[in-house]
Design an enzyme around this catalytic site. Structure first.
Site, PDB file in Angstrom:
ATOM      1  N   ASP A  72      93.534   9.005 -52.187  1.00  0.00           N
ATOM      2  CA  ASP A  72      93.037   7.860 -52.949  1.00  0.00           C
ATOM      3  C   ASP A  72      91.708   8.170 -53.626  1.00  0.00           C
ATOM      4  O   ASP A  72      91.433   7.704 -54.731  1.00  0.00           O
ATOM      5  CB  ASP A  72      92.877   6.648 -52.030  1.00  0.00           C
ATOM      6  CG  ASP A  72      94.213   6.021 -51.650  1.00  0.00           C
ATOM      7  OD1 ASP A  72      95.238   6.385 -52.263  1.00  0.00           O
ATOM      8  OD2 ASP A  72      94.240   5.168 -50.745  1.00  0.00           O
ATOM      9  N   ARG A 157      67.474   0.622 -42.364  1.00  0.00           N
ATOM     10  CA  ARG A 157      66.510  -0.439 -42.677  1.00  0.00           C
ATOM     11  C   ARG A 157      67.225  -1.553 -43.416  1.00  0.00           C
ATOM     12  O   ARG A 157      68.199  -1.322 -44.140  1.00  0.00           O
ATOM     13  CB  ARG A 157      65.381   0.102 -43.569  1.00  0.00           C
ATOM     14  CG  ARG A 157      64.645   1.310 -42.987  1.00  0.00           C
ATOM     15  CD  ARG A 157      63.787   0.908 -41.807  1.00  0.00           C
ATOM     16  NE  ARG A 157      62.687   0.057 -42.210  1.00  0.00           N
ATOM     17  CZ  ARG A 157      61.512   0.519 -42.645  1.00  0.00           C
ATOM     18  NH1 ARG A 157      61.322   1.827 -42.781  1.00  0.00           N
ATOM     19  NH2 ARG A 157      60.542  -0.305 -42.941  1.00  0.00           N
ATOM     20  N   TYR A 189      86.267  -0.189 -47.994  1.00  0.00           N
ATOM     21  CA  TYR A 189      85.029  -0.445 -47.258  1.00  0.00           C
ATOM     22  C   TYR A 189      84.833  -1.929 -46.966  1.00  0.00           C
ATOM     23  O   TYR A 189      84.361  -2.316 -45.895  1.00  0.00           O
ATOM     24  CB  TYR A 189      83.848   0.116 -48.059  1.00  0.00           C
ATOM     25  CG  TYR A 189      82.562   0.257 -47.295  1.00  0.00           C
ATOM     26  CD1 TYR A 189      82.543   0.416 -45.907  1.00  0.00           C
ATOM     27  CD2 TYR A 189      81.340   0.255 -47.964  1.00  0.00           C
ATOM     28  CE1 TYR A 189      81.354   0.559 -45.213  1.00  0.00           C
ATOM     29  CE2 TYR A 189      80.146   0.405 -47.283  1.00  0.00           C
ATOM     30  CZ  TYR A 189      80.160   0.548 -45.909  1.00  0.00           C
ATOM     31  OH  TYR A 189      78.986   0.683 -45.226  1.00  0.00           O
ATOM     32  N   ALA A 190      85.223  -2.773 -47.922  1.00  0.00           N
ATOM     33  CA  ALA A 190      85.064  -4.213 -47.735  1.00  0.00           C
ATOM     34  C   ALA A 190      85.854  -4.709 -46.536  1.00  0.00           C
ATOM     35  O   ALA A 190      85.419  -5.625 -45.821  1.00  0.00           O
ATOM     36  CB  ALA A 190      85.494  -4.961 -48.998  1.00  0.00           C
TER      37      ALA A 190
END
Length: 295
Positions: A72, A157, A189-190
């Protein structure tokens, strides 16, 4: 008569499985007497002087079909470069998941033959563009088919930023970042960050906060034609990064604005005639099958 007459071939570098599939594809096209050219970056991998090599721009001018051999990630890179040529793209899977490159190597000959005969399904998948505005000037831009991710880089961070949609203030947030995803990227990723799955045909964008410093901050789905603006806070003591499909990267500074919107060009993605999006989800995401007998 073949539905397509000239083929451009792209592939993942440095992979023996890809190399074997490329050789089989070359033989298949040669047997059918279909002209083709191969991306020049593959010349040292193939080491075949009997084929024509070309840049991606030259492939865009030459071909009426692009075949991508890889995973992909390979197809994502091809999509960003080839969408402007309005060429259909077919993906042969030599990666892991295969949400986009959904044709397995042992199916290649049958599916490619079907595609040349006009037996296929075509989808339109839109891409996103991000532009970085600094002090009133545009200082960088990139594109993504899956997602655009604001993150702190290699530092652990939090980032402070504001979100605006179509010029309207939505919220200020302190978190590890923000994922702005297309429906195509909702399985990437979401998804791992807790975002919803969106059917690829939806005209929508999902914004997924990454570990927000509030329990009420949840993924937000907005219109696909919305103008998304992210303002980087001045309080940040680091330079956040923007990653597009985890492949292209931009560095931002305090006070920068990220302007994200749908690109005018979309990807024409081809699938086999029996393509089933929900079957892909069941296979790749481990969903349950039917209970009992179908009959």
């Amino acid at each position: 008569m073949s539905h397509f007459s000239r083929v451009g071939i792209l592939g993942r570098l440095g992979n023996d499985n890809v190399l074997n599939t490329l050789k089989n594809l070359i033989q298949l096209l040669s047997d059918r007497q279909i002209p083709f050219k191969i991306e020049d970056l593959l010349k040292n991998t193939l080491r075949n002087e009997d084929v024509d090599y070309a840049t991606r721009a030259e492939l865009g001018a030459f071909a009426d079909l692009i075949i991508v051999v890889g995973g992909d990630g390979t197809l994502l890179g091809a999509a960003r470069d080839m969408a402007i040529y309005d060429l259909p793209v077919l993906g042969i899977n030599r990666g892991r998941l295969g949400f986009l490159t959904d044709i397995m190597p042992d199916q290649m000959e049958m599916v490619v033959s079907d595609v040349f005969s006009g037996n296929f399904i075509e989808e339109q998948r839109f891409l996103l563009e991000v532009k970085v505005r600094r002090g009133g000037e545009w200082v960088g831009s990139s594109a993504a088919m899956n997602d655009i991710v604001l993150h702190p880089g290699q530092s652990i961070r939090m980032i402070e930023f504001e979100l605006l949609i179509d010029g309207q203030f939505v919220y200020s947030q302190r978190s590890d970042g923000l994922i702005v995803s297309t429906p195509t990227g909702s399985t990437a990723y979401a998804l791992s960050a807790g975002g919803p799955l969106m059917h690829p045909k939806l005209n929508a964008i999902v914004l997924v906060p990454m570990f927000p410093h509030t329990l009420t901050s949840r993924p937000l789905v907005v219109d696909g034609d919305a103008a998304v603006c992210v303002r980087i806070g001045y309080e940040n003591d680091l330079a956040p990064q923007v990653s597009c499909d985890a492949q292209n990267h931009l560095v931002t500074l305090q006070g920068d604005e990220l302007h994200i919107s749908k690109m005018s060009h979309s990807l024409r993605l081809l699938h086999p005639k029996n393509y089933d999006y929900y079957e892909i989800c069941r296979t790749k995401l481990g969903w349950g099958s039917r209970l009992g007998n179908d009959g």
